[in-house]
Structure formats: C-alpha cells, structure tokens
Write a protein that holds these residues in place. Structure first.
Motif, PDB file in Angstrom:
ATOM      1  N   UNK A   8      11.326  34.442  62.874  1.00 44.71           N
ATOM      2  CA  UNK A   8      11.961  33.157  63.198  1.00 44.71           C
ATOM      3  C   UNK A   8      10.864  32.123  63.343  1.00 44.71           C
ATOM      4  N   UNK A   9      11.138  30.896  62.948  1.00 46.39           N
ATOM      5  CA  UNK A   9      10.083  29.880  63.011  1.00 46.39           C
ATOM      6  C   UNK A   9      10.444  28.732  63.945  1.00 46.39           C
ATOM      7  N   UNK A  10       9.405  28.201  64.577  1.00 45.36           N
ATOM      8  CA  UNK A  10       9.535  26.989  65.384  1.00 45.36           C
ATOM      9  C   UNK A  10       8.409  26.066  64.953  1.00 45.36           C
ATOM     10  N   UNK A  11       8.763  24.849  64.603  1.00 43.61           N
ATOM     11  CA  UNK A  11       7.792  23.862  64.122  1.00 43.61           C
ATOM     12  C   UNK A  11       6.884  24.451  63.034  1.00 43.61           C
ATOM     13  N   UNK A  12       7.488  25.186  62.142  1.00 39.06           N
ATOM     14  CA  UNK A  12       6.769  25.729  60.989  1.00 39.06           C
ATOM     15  C   UNK A  12       5.973  26.985  61.262  1.00 39.06           C
ATOM     16  N   UNK A  23      15.380  34.346  60.500  1.00 35.01           N
ATOM     17  CA  UNK A  23      15.079  34.031  59.105  1.00 35.01           C
ATOM     18  C   UNK A  23      15.054  32.546  58.840  1.00 35.01           C
ATOM     19  N   UNK A  24      14.974  31.742  59.906  1.00 35.69           N
ATOM     20  CA  UNK A  24      14.982  30.285  59.736  1.00 35.69           C
ATOM     21  C   UNK A  24      14.014  29.597  60.673  1.00 35.69           C
ATOM     22  N   UNK A  25      13.744  28.331  60.372  1.00 41.53           N
ATOM     23  CA  UNK A  25      13.052  27.476  61.329  1.00 41.53           C
ATOM     24  C   UNK A  25      14.175  26.811  62.114  1.00 41.53           C
ATOM     25  N   UNK A  26      14.284  27.165  63.383  1.00 44.62           N
ATOM     26  CA  UNK A  26      15.413  26.690  64.192  1.00 44.62           C
ATOM     27  C   UNK A  26      15.008  25.549  65.121  1.00 44.62           C
ATOM     28  N   UNK A  27      13.924  24.830  64.780  1.00 41.58           N
ATOM     29  CA  UNK A  27      13.402  23.793  65.677  1.00 41.58           C
ATOM     30  C   UNK A  27      14.462  22.804  66.153  1.00 41.58           C
ATOM     31  N   UNK A  28      15.218  22.267  65.216  1.00 43.23           N
ATOM     32  CA  UNK A  28      16.175  21.228  65.593  1.00 43.23           C
ATOM     33  C   UNK A  28      17.260  21.789  66.525  1.00 43.23           C
TER      34      UNK A  28
END
Ligand code: HEM
Length: 189
Positions: free
Chosen positions: A85-89, A112-117
């Motif tokens: 999982x990604x945060x801020x890339x 499996x995603x960048x969930x930052x927002x």
C-alpha cells in the motif's frame, strides 16, 4: 398402515427404543457432532490459514520503482505476492496486517493503491482512492502526515511509485545525429 407408523414400528423393532427416545438421542448426537466438528478447521480452510501465516512471516522484499498500475496486483488476492500500500508515493509492505488490508478486511480497498487522499480525508469513497492530494486543506494534510508517520514506524518501505517506469533509453541514431549537429552548431556560434 401410514408411513409414520411403519417408521416408528421399525425404529422400535431395530433399536428397542421408543420413537421419542430414538429421536432425542439422534438430535443429541447431531448437536455433539456439530460442536466437535466445529472445534476442527476444515482441511482447505487450514491450508488457507497456513498460507496466510507463511505470508505474514515472510520478510519484506524491496520492489523498487513501480507505477500505480503495477502496484494494483499487490492487493492480497495473489498469495505469492506481498500486500502493498502506498502513501504519498512511498510503498509499504503491509503483509503483516493482512487482517486489515487483505481480501475481506475492513481496509482492503486501500491495498495495491496509493490511498493518500482517502486517508487524508478519512474517506472510503472510491473516487478518493488516489495519490492525488491536490486541493487538500492544512488539517487534512496534517492527518495524512500522521498516517505517514504511523506507516513509517510500523511497516517497511519497499519502493516508490513512479508515473512511468524508466526504461533503457532507446538509441535513435538519427536523433543522436541531430543532437550532435546542433551541439556542433552551438559550438560554432
Ligand atoms: C467508525 C470509524 C472507524 C473505526 C471505529 C475504526 C477503527 C479502527 C481500529 C480499531 C483500528 C485498529 C487499530 C490498531 O490496532 O492499530 C483501525 C485501523 C485503521 N483504520 Fe480505522 N476506524 C474507523 C474509520 C476509519 C477511516 C474512515 C479510515 C480511513 C479512511 C480508517 C483507516 C484505518 C487504517 C488505515 C487502519 C490500519 C492502520 C494500520 O495499518 O495499522 N479507519 N481502525
């Protein structure tokens, strides 16, 4: 003779029990069977549990630079892949928290995603499942920073999201020739 009478007569004849006693014993046996079998895990479920455990115990492996699209398959659906999982890339290996992010988990949608927002807005809206944090307010960015700090502390960073995968430069003879020509011309100027 009705079917019921035939049945009860047979029960009495073969078991020596009254039909009421026979059905009571049968019901008790069924309950005992259910309770005892419930104490054991079915063989296929056991394999699943075992796989999960092996998975969680596996050491995080560096994955390097990958695109958002390439991150998608790391959502826990494929047991041979880690759960990422990604945060801020920044990509984190969250395999150890499979109960949160694995299939069926409460936060599976982030895997499996960048969930930052979504994290910044504390939102489960599919449209917020993106690394795009444009237009967020200061307090939302602060929430995101708190999540980032939590992830930094709890998980191993295994890679970085890139907009496009860097491939080996394609050597275009003509273009190189043109560049060279321009370079020579600049020198002359
Ligand atoms: C009714 C609202 C919510 C409740 C009761 C709740 C509850 C919890 C609990 C009990 C945990 C486990 C904490 C731990 O053991 O470390 C957790 C973890 C988490 N929550 Fe929530 N949560 C809620 C809403 C949200 C929302 C709206 C988001 C984001 C959109 C979110 C994202 C997360 C994440 C990402 C984790 C896992 C952190 C980790 O990997 O350790 N939660 N939540």
């Amino acid at each position: 003779m009705g079917l019921y009478t035939t049945l009860t007569n047979m029960i009495t004849e073969y078991t020596g029990l009254s039909p009421a006693a026979f059905f009571t014993i049968a019901a008790l046996m069924y309950v005992v069977y259910k309770v005892v079998s419930g104490m054991f895990v079915a063989a296929d479920a056991y394999v699943e549990v075992k796989r999960d455990q092996e998975y969680v115990l596996r050491e995080p492996v560096q994955i390097g630079d990958i695109t958002e699209e390439e991150l998608r398959p790391y959502d826990g659906s494929d047991h041979s892949k880690p759960l990422l999982m990604a945060i801020k890339g920044k990509i984190y290996d969250v395999s150890r928290s499979r109960m949160f992010y694995g299939p069926g988990g409460p936060y599976a949608l982030f895997a499996g995603r960048d969930a930052s927002r979504a994290l910044a807005l504390m939102s489960f809206e599919p449209s917020d499942l993106t690394g795009n944090i444009d237009g967020l307010g200061a307090s939302e960015l602060e929430v995101l920073e708190d999540w980032e700090a939590k992830f930094e502390e709890k998980y191993v960073k295994v890679g970085q999201l890139v907009s496009e995968k860097k491939t080996a430069p394609v050597v275009d003879d003509e273009a190189v020739g043109n560049d060279k020509l321009q370079e020579d011309q600049t020198k002359e100027d």
